[in-house]
Design an enzyme around this catalytic site. Structure first.
Site, PDB file in Angstrom:
ATOM      1  N   TYR A  79       0.861  -1.192   0.000  1.00 34.27           N
ATOM      2  CA  TYR A  79       0.000   0.000   0.000  1.00 34.27           C
ATOM      3  C   TYR A  79       0.890   1.232   0.000  1.00 34.27           C
ATOM      4  CZ  TYR A  79      -2.983   3.690   1.985  1.00 34.27           C
ATOM      5  OH  TYR A  79      -3.659   4.865   2.211  1.00 34.27           O
ATOM      6  N   GLU A 111      -3.806   7.466  -3.768  1.00 36.92           N
ATOM      7  CA  GLU A 111      -3.649   6.212  -3.022  1.00 36.92           C
ATOM      8  C   GLU A 111      -3.556   5.036  -3.980  1.00 36.92           C
ATOM      9  OE1 GLU A 111      -6.049   4.898   0.784  1.00 36.92           O
ATOM     10  OE2 GLU A 111      -6.973   3.987  -0.973  1.00 36.92           O
TER      11      GLU A 111
END
Ligand code: GDP
Ligand code: MN
Length: 380
Positions: A101, A190
């Site tokens: 991530y 993101e």
């Protein structure tokens, strides 16, 4: 403004962040054609402005064009957390060895950009932050000093990424993500998951990209990405007319000028025992046409039983607002009673204009609280 995954990936691609090749499709036939063009296994991905599509069944692998068409049929029209799927992104399927991530957003407290990186990607980041905070590496970047590659090295070590090939690729990616973040005036970029393929290639498998609305004037190409169909019709009309409009679920329609006054109007409606159905902010200097536009949008909401017009005239002149109200009543049929409170610049002239008009569904009240009580009564 939130971008769809495919739009965010287009921006990623422009800034040199690796993504898979894909095509947009709005029907099963287009999905079949896209899969044919891309060749091999593809993934059919619902494009909605919300997360958790995977869990909701909005992301499916397909082994053939026929399979892609079948999956598209199943996903189109699906409701994912209140968002109906009208578009699909058909992408060359990736093999996944690891899911990481990576994101960059604003830390308003620190007044700096904040990168977050963890090897525990693929799941909601809030979960990682709550359960294993030590697995989440953070890095602040000072906007004045700008980004330096040594900072990304620190981030990568802190996240525990040990493979030198991965380190090298992620290092480059952090720099490019910062470029995208600054270059597009983003508020959030993101990548979840950031994958490592079995061959060791790192790429962005998903994208969540939010651009600052106030900077869109600098980016006409991004502003054009706005999908008006994703908004309810009255919000679309408001946007087209440049009116700030928010839908709520009570029964009193609210028009005010200025965010502060509108927020206190919502409170005073609550105090009087009512609930706002929606609100429009006319902003400063509201001219007659602005009033007509706002009244048209407010009154189109079938939940509205009565309208509260609350104006404090500073730059805005109350007589101008009164003319707008009368003009609106002339142009559009408004059946709901309208309660008006005018105060400030030219308030007396404004009230006089309304009184002279003698319209049966106009009720002028001297104070905000009186007006709130009256409108709640009329809406009941
Ligand atoms: P989200 O659920 O809305 O966050 O959508 P994502 O794009 O992140 O996809 C959710 C999950 O679907 C990912 O974490 C992957 O596990 C899986 N997925 C997405 N694309 C692919 C792909 O190309 N290949 C494989 N094997 N899995 C994928
Ligand atoms: Mn995701």
């Amino acid at each position: 403004m939130d971008l769809y995954e495919y739009q965010g990936k287009e921006l990623f691609r422009r800034f040199g962040i690796p993504v898979s090749e894909g095509r947009l499709a709005t029907s099963a036939d287009e999905a079949r054609a896209a899969a044919e063009e891309l060749g091999g296994q593809v993934v059919v991905k619902a494009q909605v402005l919300t997360g958790g599509r995977g869990k909701a069944g909005g992301i499916q692998l397909a082994d053939s064009p026929e399979d892609a068409a079948r999956q598209a049929e199943a996903i189109l029209g699906m409701d994912i957390r209140g968002h109906v799927v009208r578009k699909l992104w058909i992408e060359q399927a990736s093999e996944i060895a690891k899911e990481y991530y990576l994101s960059v957003t604003f830390d308003r407290g620190e007044k700096k950009a904040l990168f977050m990186l963890t090897k525990e990607g693929g799941i909601e980041i809030e979960e990682v932050a709550a359960e294993r905070p030590e697995a989440l590496a953070r890095l602040h970047v000072d906007p004045l000093e700008g980004y330096q590659p040594y900072q990304a090295r620190r981030l990568i070590y802190a996240a525990g990424i040990e493979d030198p090939e991965e380190q090298k690729q992620i290092l480059a990616m952090v720099g490019r993500l910062y470029d995208a973040f600054v270059g597009a005036d983003a508020m959030l970029c993101e990548i979840n998951p950031l994958i490592v393929t079995p061959e060791g290639e790192v790429k962005a498998l998903d994208s969540k990209f939010t651009v600052d609305d106030n900077a869109l004037y600098k980016h006409p190409d991004i502003a054009e990405m706005r999908d008006l169909e994703a908004y309810p019709p009255e919000e679309r009309a408001a946007r087209e007319k440049g009116v700030t409009y928010v839908k709520l679920d009570g029964e009193v329609g609210i028009l005010g000028n200025g965010a502060g006054l509108v927020m206190s109007t919502l409170d005073v409606i609550g105090l009087a025992g009512g609930r706002p159905a929606n609100f429009c902010d006319l902003g400063g200097g509201g001219d007659a046409q602005g009033v007509v536009d706002a009244l048209e949008i407010i009154s189109a909401d079938p939940q509205v039983k009565a309208i509260f017009f609350n104006i404090f005239g500073g730059i805005t002149r109350c007589d101008e607002v009164a003319r707008g109200i009368l003009q609106a009543l002339d142009q559009i049929a408004i059946e709901e009673p309208i309660v008006v409170r005018l105060d400030g610049t030219n308030a007396d002239e404004g009230r006089q204009l309304l009184a002279d008009a003698g319209s049966a569904n106009l009720h002028v009240e001297p104070t905000m609280l009186d007006a709130a009580r009256r409108v709640v009564e009329l809406a009941a």
